[in-house]
Scaffold this motif. Structure first.
Motif, PDB file in Angstrom:
ATOM      1  N   PRO A  84      40.076  26.230  33.865  1.00 57.00           N
ATOM      2  CA  PRO A  84      39.059  26.859  34.711  1.00 57.00           C
ATOM      3  C   PRO A  84      39.261  28.363  34.788  1.00 57.00           C
ATOM      4  CG  PRO A  84      40.778  25.925  36.087  1.00 57.00           C
ATOM      5  CD  PRO A  84      41.092  25.508  34.668  1.00 57.00           C
ATOM      6  N   ASP A  85      38.200  29.077  35.111  1.00 62.34           N
ATOM      7  CA  ASP A  85      38.357  30.456  35.572  1.00 62.34           C
ATOM      8  C   ASP A  85      38.866  30.398  36.997  1.00 62.34           C
ATOM      9  OD1 ASP A  85      37.416  31.462  33.195  1.00 62.34           O
ATOM     10  OD2 ASP A  85      35.348  31.677  33.899  1.00 62.34           O
ATOM     11  N   VAL A  86      39.737  31.318  37.357  1.00 66.71           N
ATOM     12  CA  VAL A  86      40.350  31.309  38.686  1.00 66.71           C
ATOM     13  C   VAL A  86      40.085  32.641  39.373  1.00 66.71           C
ATOM     14  CG1 VAL A  86      42.525  31.167  39.973  1.00 66.71           C
ATOM     15  CG2 VAL A  86      42.136  29.666  38.010  1.00 66.71           C
ATOM     16  N   PHE A  87      39.696  32.569  40.642  1.00 64.61           N
ATOM     17  CA  PHE A  87      39.517  33.748  41.480  1.00 64.61           C
ATOM     18  C   PHE A  87      40.465  33.628  42.662  1.00 64.61           C
ATOM     19  CE2 PHE A  87      35.658  33.147  39.158  1.00 64.61           C
ATOM     20  CZ  PHE A  87      35.179  34.413  38.878  1.00 64.61           C
ATOM     21  N   LEU A  88      41.158  34.701  42.971  1.00 62.23           N
ATOM     22  CA  LEU A  88      42.037  34.727  44.132  1.00 62.23           C
ATOM     23  C   LEU A  88      41.469  35.715  45.137  1.00 62.23           C
ATOM     24  CD1 LEU A  88      44.818  33.664  45.224  1.00 62.23           C
ATOM     25  CD2 LEU A  88      45.764  35.836  44.424  1.00 62.23           C
ATOM     26  N   LEU A  89      41.131  35.239  46.325  1.00 64.23           N
ATOM     27  CA  LEU A  89      40.563  36.081  47.376  1.00 64.23           C
ATOM     28  C   LEU A  89      41.652  36.389  48.393  1.00 64.23           C
ATOM     29  CD1 LEU A  89      37.266  34.044  48.020  1.00 64.23           C
ATOM     30  CD2 LEU A  89      37.827  35.547  46.098  1.00 64.23           C
ATOM     31  N   ARG A  90      41.857  37.665  48.653  1.00 68.06           N
ATOM     32  CA  ARG A  90      42.860  38.082  49.643  1.00 68.06           C
ATOM     33  C   ARG A  90      42.311  39.256  50.427  1.00 68.06           C
ATOM     34  NH1 ARG A  90      47.157  41.674  50.169  1.00 68.06           N
ATOM     35  NH2 ARG A  90      46.976  42.505  48.064  1.00 68.06           N
ATOM     36  N   GLY A  91      42.199  39.103  51.735  1.00 68.22           N
ATOM     37  CA  GLY A  91      41.578  40.146  52.545  1.00 68.22           C
ATOM     38  C   GLY A  91      40.146  40.347  52.078  1.00 68.22           C
ATOM     39  N   ALA A  92      39.817  41.573  51.653  1.00 66.56           N
ATOM     40  CA  ALA A  92      38.485  41.859  51.129  1.00 66.56           C
ATOM     41  C   ALA A  92      38.505  41.996  49.608  1.00 66.56           C
ATOM     42  CB  ALA A  92      37.944  43.137  51.755  1.00 66.56           C
ATOM     43  N   ARG A  93      39.625  41.618  48.986  1.00 65.56           N
ATOM     44  CA  ARG A  93      39.795  41.806  47.542  1.00 65.56           C
ATOM     45  C   ARG A  93      39.542  40.520  46.785  1.00 65.56           C
ATOM     46  NH1 ARG A  93      45.447  44.943  46.841  1.00 65.56           N
ATOM     47  NH2 ARG A  93      44.990  44.395  44.680  1.00 65.56           N
ATOM     48  N   ILE A  94      39.025  40.691  45.560  1.00 66.86           N
ATOM     49  CA  ILE A  94      38.788  39.560  44.659  1.00 66.86           C
ATOM     50  C   ILE A  94      39.490  39.854  43.337  1.00 66.86           C
ATOM     51  CG2 ILE A  94      37.062  38.192  43.432  1.00 66.86           C
ATOM     52  CD1 ILE A  94      35.023  39.059  45.545  1.00 66.86           C
ATOM     53  N   ALA A  95      40.385  38.958  42.937  1.00 68.49           N
ATOM     54  CA  ALA A  95      41.031  39.062  41.627  1.00 68.49           C
ATOM     55  C   ALA A  95      40.486  37.944  40.748  1.00 68.49           C
ATOM     56  CB  ALA A  95      42.545  38.961  41.763  1.00 68.49           C
ATOM     57  N   GLU A  96      40.097  38.285  39.535  1.00 69.65           N
ATOM     58  CA  GLU A  96      39.502  37.307  38.618  1.00 69.65           C
ATOM     59  C   GLU A  96      40.382  37.132  37.395  1.00 69.65           C
ATOM     60  OE1 GLU A  96      35.637  36.843  35.641  1.00 69.65           O
ATOM     61  OE2 GLU A  96      35.650  38.411  37.178  1.00 69.65           O
ATOM     62  N   PHE A  97      40.593  35.868  36.998  1.00 74.96           N
ATOM     63  CA  PHE A  97      41.379  35.551  35.818  1.00 74.96           C
ATOM     64  C   PHE A  97      40.556  34.582  34.969  1.00 74.96           C
ATOM     65  CE2 PHE A  97      44.198  35.814  39.595  1.00 74.96           C
ATOM     66  CZ  PHE A  97      44.626  37.120  39.404  1.00 74.96           C
ATOM     67  N   SER A  98      39.994  35.095  33.857  1.00 74.91           N
ATOM     68  CA  SER A  98      39.028  34.329  33.062  1.00 74.91           C
ATOM     69  C   SER A  98      39.513  34.144  31.633  1.00 74.91           C
ATOM     70  CB  SER A  98      37.677  35.055  33.025  1.00 74.91           C
ATOM     71  OG  SER A  98      37.190  35.283  34.325  1.00 74.91           O
ATOM     72  N   GLY A  99      39.124  33.020  31.051  1.00 73.82           N
ATOM     73  CA  GLY A  99      39.376  32.779  29.631  1.00 73.82           C
ATOM     74  C   GLY A  99      40.816  32.510  29.275  1.00 73.82           C
ATOM     75  N   MET A 100      41.629  32.113  30.246  1.00 72.66           N
ATOM     76  CA  MET A 100      43.043  31.888  29.969  1.00 72.66           C
ATOM     77  C   MET A 100      43.233  30.641  29.098  1.00 72.66           C
ATOM     78  SD  MET A 100      44.391  34.420  31.611  1.00 72.66           S
ATOM     79  CE  MET A 100      43.541  35.646  32.618  1.00 72.66           C
ATOM     80  N   ALA A 101      44.226  30.723  28.202  1.00 72.27           N
ATOM     81  CA  ALA A 101      44.514  29.601  27.320  1.00 72.27           C
ATOM     82  C   ALA A 101      45.625  28.713  27.860  1.00 72.27           C
ATOM     83  CB  ALA A 101      44.907  30.118  25.935  1.00 72.27           C
ATOM     84  N   GLU A 102      46.454  29.255  28.758  1.00 69.25           N
ATOM     85  CA  GLU A 102      47.581  28.506  29.297  1.00 69.25           C
ATOM     86  C   GLU A 102      47.641  28.667  30.806  1.00 69.25           C
ATOM     87  OE1 GLU A 102      49.403  26.542  27.524  1.00 69.25           O
ATOM     88  OE2 GLU A 102      48.632  27.154  25.552  1.00 69.25           O
TER      89      GLU A 102
END
Length: 653
Positions: free
Chosen positions: A605-623
């Motif tokens: 899956p694509d993963v998003f980590l939400l912390r406070g008002a921030r969004i971190a996106e991690f897309s297209g990972m193979a592992e």
């Protein structure tokens, strides 16, 4: 506030920027010391390349015959009658800089086959050139991607506009400093972010499409467009672009038909707009554009006094729908005039003119064609809509949009003349953006500092990804972003072995100036419901952080910030609130639950980590280990009890 463009001034367009700044600061209610953010968008880089108004470039290649064979490119056309043909030198020769200077070179581009990994030799030559007062750049400064010829071409084009952009940026920066404005000067990038003036002096080519990028930034941050096709309509052309899940869409830039290692907003420009001339043939309207009224020396009928129209006669001799008044004034019936004549321009819109004057002009031209005013006006708008239709359908196909849910969002001074009529005729929902006529400067004011780091890595390990992520953060901070508010999206393109980290954030002063105004929960749910296309009563809150709320509809999740701006709309997604200290243990299960398997293997899956008002996106990972490593890096130093949200987006295998 607008001032005329100063094309003929010794300082170029910078003089107009300075004049505008001086007029603003002359207002008694404006306090220079209270200005928190100052930025501008510019089409100067694009215009210089497209018009061939460029410097003489010398390319210094560091390497032997093999490097020269793979780095050199043939001359190519930038504009009619203008070839881009840099002069080539052996950068290993100690006399190369002297030879370039003696040969009349205005700017230097340095390219080394191994400059991506070892930029020291490039940097040394660039430093030596700058020490001699020669504008210089290198392949590593403009791109960290592999591809020697494309990187050399990109660096050479960057050098071609470097002297002109240096003059403009320095004149503008000096005016800001003289006005004692404490905020740093920022310039719009072609990817929708901004960078400080120091970065422009190194990489002006990143400002290509800066003008359209400003309009898209306005649509994203001021108008809160999450999904739709944004159409910015001026007098000569319309810029069309897709905003999907709250993000503008990007593509590799081409100049003169040749690939560069730049990613720019995917903006499709068509030569039809509010001021386009209606071209006539065999007694009917056959086309609208590409020539526009103001460039051809015509007045708009809708903005011409009725008595002037009353004294006019139809003049179709130039093959366009036009009039000539008794005093010799040439008047055109443009799409803006046609929309006014039909009453299709919303009241109060920037494009609203004198309907009676527009109808009278349409009637005079229509009589010569053997038809009536309404039929002529509709014919003009139909032809303009046809031009828009082709581009809209192309964007829908390219990005797999659902035509039934596409919304056309109009911006620019001519938006109300074209977008409502075209949307109704083509069967799309639409709206005109707030402050549409000034959506570009609004977008510049709201845009985030942004920087992108790209690397070609086969089988990237978690440590590689974390390093690139931090490099992107450092680059954004170096360009003026406040480190505490930088967000990072990390993407892996496994087909091309490419890793991309995009870091963006507001400057510290802009962040402070933004205040702490927040929307109520009801307003945030209503915003989510609108973008999820659900009734507010059917939307439920499934997770939250102190700055973000995750709302669920029947099929999608929406992430809404404290100002009721929908930041993301995600299909097939699941959100879970966790304490930061428990994420490392819980993440593998979250990833496993959202992993799919098919004939071609598994798809994480694509993963998003939400912390406070921030969004971190991690897309297209193979592992899964790659995701875990990036999440661990994101949470480094965070209080273990702080609530965070993990969002997983399931993809088809």
């Amino acid at each position: 506030m607008k001032v005329p463009t100063t094309h003929d001034h010794p300082d170029g367009v910078a003089a107009g920027i300075v004049a505008g700044l001086e007029r603003i600061l002359a207002e008694p209610q404006v306090d220079a010391h209270a200005i928190a953010f100052i930025a501008h968008s510019t089409t100067q880089a694009t215009n210089a390349l497209l018009e061939g108004d460029i410097a003489t470039v010398g390319v210094l290649l560091l390497g032997g015959p093999v490097v020269r064979a793979f780095a050199r490119f043939a001359p190519f056309a930038l504009a009619e009658g203008v070839q881009f043909a840099p002069r080539w030198y052996d950068g290993r020769d100690p006399a190369a800089l002297d030879a370039a200077a003696a040969g009349g070179v205005d700017a230097i581009a340095v390219s080394d086959a191994f400059g991506v990994d070892r930029p020291q030799r490039e940097a040394a030559l660039v430093g030596a050139a700058r020490a001699r007062g020669i504008a210089a750049t290198s392949g590593a400064e403009v791109s960290t991607q592999y591809g020697l010829r494309a990187r050399t071409r990109t660096a050479a084009l960057n050098a071609a506009i470097l002297p002109r952009m240096l003059r403009t940026s320095r004149v503008t920066a000096r005016a800001v400093a003289d006005a004692r404005i404490p905020a740093p000067l920022m310039i719009m990038r072609s990817d929708g972010g901004v960078m400080d003036v120091g970065e422009v002096e190194r990489r002006p080519i990143l400002t290509m499409l800066s003008g359209p990028a400003a309009g898209i930034a306005g649509a994203l941050f001021h108008e809160n467009v999450t999904d739709g096709i944004f159409i910015e309509v001026g007098g000569t052309s319309a810029d069309c672009s897709v905003i999907r899940r709250g993000q503008p869409q990007m593509r590799p830039a081409q100049i003169g038909g040749h690939r560069t290692l730049l990613r720019t907003l995917d903006v499709r420009t068509i030569a039809v707009a509010g001021g386009s001339l209606a071209r006539l043939q065999h007694g009917r309207v056959v086309e609208v554009g590409p020539r526009s009224a103001h460039i051809a020396g015509y007045h708009y009928a809708a903005f011409t006094a009725r008595e002037t129209i009353a004294s006019a006669r139809a003049d179709l001799s130039a093959g366009v729908g036009a009039l000539v008044a008794a005093d010799g004034t040439r008047i055109a019936v443009t799409p803006t005039c046609a929309a006014n004549a039909l009453g299709a321009v919303p009241q109060g819109a920037f494009a609203a003119g004198d309907r009676e004057a527009a109808r009278a002009a349409c009637a005079l031209v229509a009589a010569e064609l053997g038809t009536d005013a309404d039929a002529l006006a509709r014919a003009i708008l139909d032809r303009a809509s046809d031009r828009l239709r082709a581009t809209i359908e192309e964007l829908i196909a390219d990005y797999g949009l659902d035509p039934a849910t596409v919304v056309l969002v109009g911006g620019g001074g001519g938006a109300a003349a074209l977008v409502p009529y075209a949307a109704q005729r083509l069967g799309f929902a639409h709206r005109i953006a707030r402050d549409a006529a000034v959506i570009s400067p609004v977008g510049v004011a709201l845009a985030l500092v942004r920087d992108v780091v790209e690397r070609t890595i086969v089988d990237p390990q978690p440590a590689d990804l974390a390093r690139i992520r931090r490099e992107a953060i450092d680059a954004a901070v170096a360009s003026g972003a406040n480190r505490d508010f930088v967000e990072v999206a990390v993407e892996i393109d496994t087909a091309r072995n490419r890793v991309r980290a995009t870091a963006s954030g507001a400057t510290a002063m802009a962040q402070d100036a933004g205040g702490s105004a927040t929307a109520g929960e009801t307003e945030r749910i209503a915003a989510a419901a609108e973008h999820l296309r659900e009734r507010a009563a059917d939307v439920r809150i499934v997770a939250r952080t102190p700055g973000l709320l995750v709302a669920a509809g029947a099929r999608e999740l929406a992430v809404v910030d404290a100002r009721a701006v929908v930041r993301l709309v995600l299909p097939s997604a699941r959100a879970r609130t966790l304490a930061a200290g428990t994420v490392a243990d819980a993440l593998p299960r979250e990833i496993d639950d959202a992993t799919t398997f098919g004939d071609v293997g598994r798809s994480l899956p694509d993963v998003f980590l939400l912390r406070g008002a921030r969004i971190a996106e991690f897309s297209g990972m193979a592992e899964a280990a790659q995701i875990a490593g990036l999440v661990r890096d994101e949470l480094d130093g965070v209080d273990a009890a702080e609530p965070v949200v993990v969002v997983t987006v399931t993809k088809r295998a």
